[in-house]
Design a protein around this motif. Structure first.
Motif, short mmCIF file in Angstrom:
data_model
loop_
_atom_site.label_atom_id
_atom_site.label_comp_id
_atom_site.label_asym_id
_atom_site.label_seq_id
_atom_site.Cartn_x
_atom_site.Cartn_y
_atom_site.Cartn_z
N LEU A 206 48.10 45.75 -44.23
CA LEU A 206 46.93 44.89 -44.02
C LEU A 206 47.00 43.67 -44.94
O LEU A 206 46.68 42.55 -44.53
CB LEU A 206 45.65 45.69 -44.30
N LYS A 207 47.47 43.89 -46.17
CA LYS A 207 47.54 42.78 -47.13
C LYS A 207 48.47 41.68 -46.60
O LYS A 207 48.13 40.49 -46.61
CB LYS A 207 48.04 43.29 -48.48
N GLU A 208 49.63 42.12 -46.09
CA GLU A 208 50.60 41.15 -45.55
C GLU A 208 50.01 40.41 -44.36
O GLU A 208 50.12 39.20 -44.22
CB GLU A 208 51.87 41.87 -45.09
N LYS A 209 49.37 41.18 -43.50
CA LYS A 209 48.78 40.59 -42.29
C LYS A 209 47.72 39.54 -42.66
O LYS A 209 47.66 38.45 -42.09
CB LYS A 209 48.15 41.72 -41.45
N LEU A 210 46.91 39.90 -43.64
CA LEU A 210 45.83 38.97 -44.05
C LEU A 210 46.40 37.68 -44.64
O LEU A 210 45.84 36.60 -44.41
CB LEU A 210 44.92 39.65 -45.07
N GLN A 211 47.53 37.79 -45.37
CA GLN A 211 48.14 36.57 -45.93
C GLN A 211 48.50 35.61 -44.80
O GLN A 211 48.20 34.41 -44.87
CB GLN A 211 49.44 36.92 -46.72
N THR A 212 49.12 36.15 -43.76
CA THR A 212 49.54 35.30 -42.63
C THR A 212 48.33 34.70 -41.92
O THR A 212 48.28 33.50 -41.63
CB THR A 212 50.32 36.17 -41.58
N ILE A 213 47.34 35.55 -41.65
CA ILE A 213 46.17 35.08 -40.89
C ILE A 213 45.41 34.03 -41.70
O ILE A 213 45.09 32.95 -41.19
CB ILE A 213 45.22 36.26 -40.54
N VAL A 214 45.16 34.34 -42.97
CA VAL A 214 44.33 33.44 -43.79
C VAL A 214 45.05 32.10 -44.00
O VAL A 214 44.43 31.04 -44.00
CB VAL A 214 43.92 34.11 -45.12
N SER A 215 46.37 32.15 -44.12
CA SER A 215 47.08 30.88 -44.33
C SER A 215 46.92 30.00 -43.07
O SER A 215 46.70 28.79 -43.18
CB SER A 215 48.53 31.17 -44.70
N TYR A 216 46.94 30.62 -41.90
CA TYR A 216 46.72 29.85 -40.65
C TYR A 216 45.27 29.32 -40.59
O TYR A 216 45.02 28.15 -40.33
CB TYR A 216 47.02 30.73 -39.43
N LYS A 217 44.32 30.22 -40.86
CA LYS A 217 42.89 29.83 -40.78
C LYS A 217 42.61 28.68 -41.74
O LYS A 217 41.88 27.75 -41.41
CB LYS A 217 41.98 31.01 -41.14
N ASN A 218 43.21 28.77 -42.94
CA ASN A 218 42.94 27.73 -43.95
C ASN A 218 43.45 26.36 -43.51
O ASN A 218 42.85 25.34 -43.83
CB ASN A 218 43.54 28.13 -45.30
N LYS A 219 44.57 26.38 -42.78
CA LYS A 219 45.07 25.09 -42.26
C LYS A 219 44.03 24.48 -41.34
O LYS A 219 43.75 23.28 -41.38
CB LYS A 219 46.40 25.30 -41.52
N VAL A 220 43.44 25.31 -40.50
CA VAL A 220 42.42 24.81 -39.56
C VAL A 220 41.17 24.37 -40.34
O VAL A 220 40.65 23.28 -40.11
CB VAL A 220 42.06 25.90 -38.51
N PHE A 221 40.73 25.21 -41.27
CA PHE A 221 39.50 24.88 -42.02
C PHE A 221 39.65 23.54 -42.75
O PHE A 221 38.74 22.71 -42.72
CB PHE A 221 39.17 25.97 -43.06
#
Ligand code: GDP
Ligand code: IMO
Ligand code: MG
Length: 445
Positions: free
Chosen positions: A157-172
């Protein structure tokens, strides 16, 4: 007996009250769609509960509560809810189950919901900002989805969250010029959710099928209303799930053939929160009267609800797509003291461009009336409601327990709704409390 309760309008029809009452004779109550955008009120004596994720059967100590696959679960809201009802002496230890396949609403979903709404200005949907749309979008997109079962494997889950959050942050940051969120903070929250919720996380489909085989009686609790259904409602002014009864089977893995009765809940008038067409809206003294008398302010967001007359065209549409057997008509008490009450029985369409009928589109006669609800908002925004006017009643009916004791005009109003919709009104709400309910076995009057 398995029963499904579903809203026939744009939500807030009084489903919580109806589910709480029917839960008395149920072993299990199931929430199968939506998320914490729902606000279901249960009033017991002087205690009021506003439930967002817990099934409304939760307040009855012997009822098992199940949150199934298609619900989007915000663990923070669920924890708050469990704490709030614990303070009132109700615990769900050993009687709450959550699907391992239910998707998890996290901080970045709520943030995305808010940023997107703000960016839309006057074109905003008017969502509840509970992260519902973004979470369902991640579910459909699959690669950025987190489900309750993912809480079992924290390393992954930790690895998955790193990938997802890095994408979301680009959008934000790039699209919305907003501050980024921290993957570590979100992971830490998930760790605490894992501790608290994993004991309840199971395969709810297996649980429900075993319960059916063991003869348990199940109550399925719809959220939102049929006209907010993603595929059959007034898109895009809808929620992001199938909130009509069509969503029940897909939402929990139990086919509709196991349901003995579908009860459609409607108010004796109509309300809507958020944007979107509403043909019978009364943006005037009548609407204001209904809002104040019916306390029509959102359970989840506190927003004033838009109010209008009962729309039989809309209700019949929800009844047809939902195979609804009976109506629970709530808030009859709220209409008291109006000189006259109106029911919309058909829509007048003044322009062939705005017709769902092929014959009409080809016809040279522009004006036509229809009893079919057009879910297409361009058409719906261009209809004129045609009303039938009935005499109102003055009496306070909040203590009436027997249908025959209702004022004649109130009985006539209900009979007219039964005639128009073709199905019986078997439950009548005359106040928010459990006791303020009239039950009728009688079929159409
Ligand atoms: P839900 O989302 O469909 O469960 O409905 P909400 O709880 O959001 O909104 C319904 C509101 O009407 C709540 O405040 C209920 O307590 C209240 N209510 C339910 N039935 C009745 C009724 O028959 N009469 C009155 N006056 N209030 C009712
Ligand atoms: P209950 O279960 C009334 C409305 C919102 C908005 C639209 C989309 O209490 O009847 P969303 O946050 O889902 O993306 O918002 O849907 N809406 C509701 N309106 N009752 C509800 O739930 C609602 N849930 C969502 O106001 O217009
Ligand atoms: Mg509500």
């Amino acid at each position: 007996m398995n029963i499904c309760v579903v809203g026939l309008q744009w939500g807030d029809e009084g489903k919580g009250k109806v589910v709480d009452i029917l839960a008395e004779n149920s072993d299990i109550v199931v929430r199968y769609s939506g998320g914490s955008n729902a606000g279901h009120t249960v009033v017991i004596d002087d205690s009021k509960f506003a439930l967002h994720l817990l099934p409304s059967g939760a307040v009855r100590p012997d009822v098992t509560c199940v949150i199934t696959n298609a619900v989007v679960v915000d663990p923070e809201v669920l924890l708050n809810e469990l704490e709030t009802i614990a303070k009132k002496g109700i615990t769900l230890n050993g009687r709450l189950f959550i699907s391992e396949n239910a998707h998890v609403v996290l901080d970045y979903h709520k943030m995305e919901d808010q940023l997107r709404e703000e960016s839309l200005g006057i074109n905003k949907i008017g969502t509840t900002i509970r992260g519902i749309g973004p979470c369902y979008a991640d579910k459909a997109g699959r690669s950025h989805a987190i489900r309750m079962g993912d809480l079992r494997n924290l390393r992954q889950l930790k690895e998955k969250l790193q990938t997802i959050v890095s994408y979301k942050n680009k959008v934000f940051t790039a699209v919305y010029n907003a501050a980024p969120v921290s993957a570590d903070d979100i992971f830490d929250k998930c760790k605490s959710y894992a501790d608290k919720f994993l004991p309840f996380v199971i395969d709810t489909t297996e649980f429900l099928h075993k319960s059916i085989a063991n003869g348990k009686s199940i109550l399925f609790e719809g959220a939102q209303g049929s006209l907010l259904d993603l595929d059959h409602g007034t898109f895009p002014y809808v929620t992001s799930s199938n909130s009509s009864s069509l969503g029940m089977s897909a939402g929990c893995g139990v086919p509709a053939k196991y349901v003995d009765k579908f009860i459609g809940v409607a108010k004796a008038y109509t309300t809507r929160v958020g944007a979107g067409p509403f043909p019978t809206e009364q943006d005037n003294d009548i609407g204001q009267y209904i809002r104040e008398r019916g306390h029509e302010y959102g359970t989840t967001t506190g927003r004033p609800r838009r109010c209008g007359w009962f729309d039989a065209v809309a209700a019949i549409y929800s009844i047809k797509i939902g195979a609804i057997d009976e109506i629970a008509l709530m808030h009859l008490d709220t209409l008291a003291s109006l000189k006259e009450v109106k029911i919309c029985t058909r829509y007048s369409i003044l322009d062939t461009r705005y017709s769902t009928s092929i014959e009409h589109q080809k016809s040279s006669i522009k004006h036509r009336e229809t009893t079919w609800f057009p879910s297409n908002i361009e058409i719906l925004s261009n209809v004129e409601p045609v009303y039938e006017t009935l005499p109102g009643w003055d009496e306070d009916i909040t203590d009436v327990k027997d249908f025959r004791k209702l004022p004649k005009n109130a009985r006539n109003y209900i009979s007219r709704i039964e005639k128009l919709t073709g199905i019986p009104v078997t439950i009548i709400g005359v106040g928010p409390k459990r006791s303020q309910t009239i039950f009728r076995k009688k079929s159409i009057s």
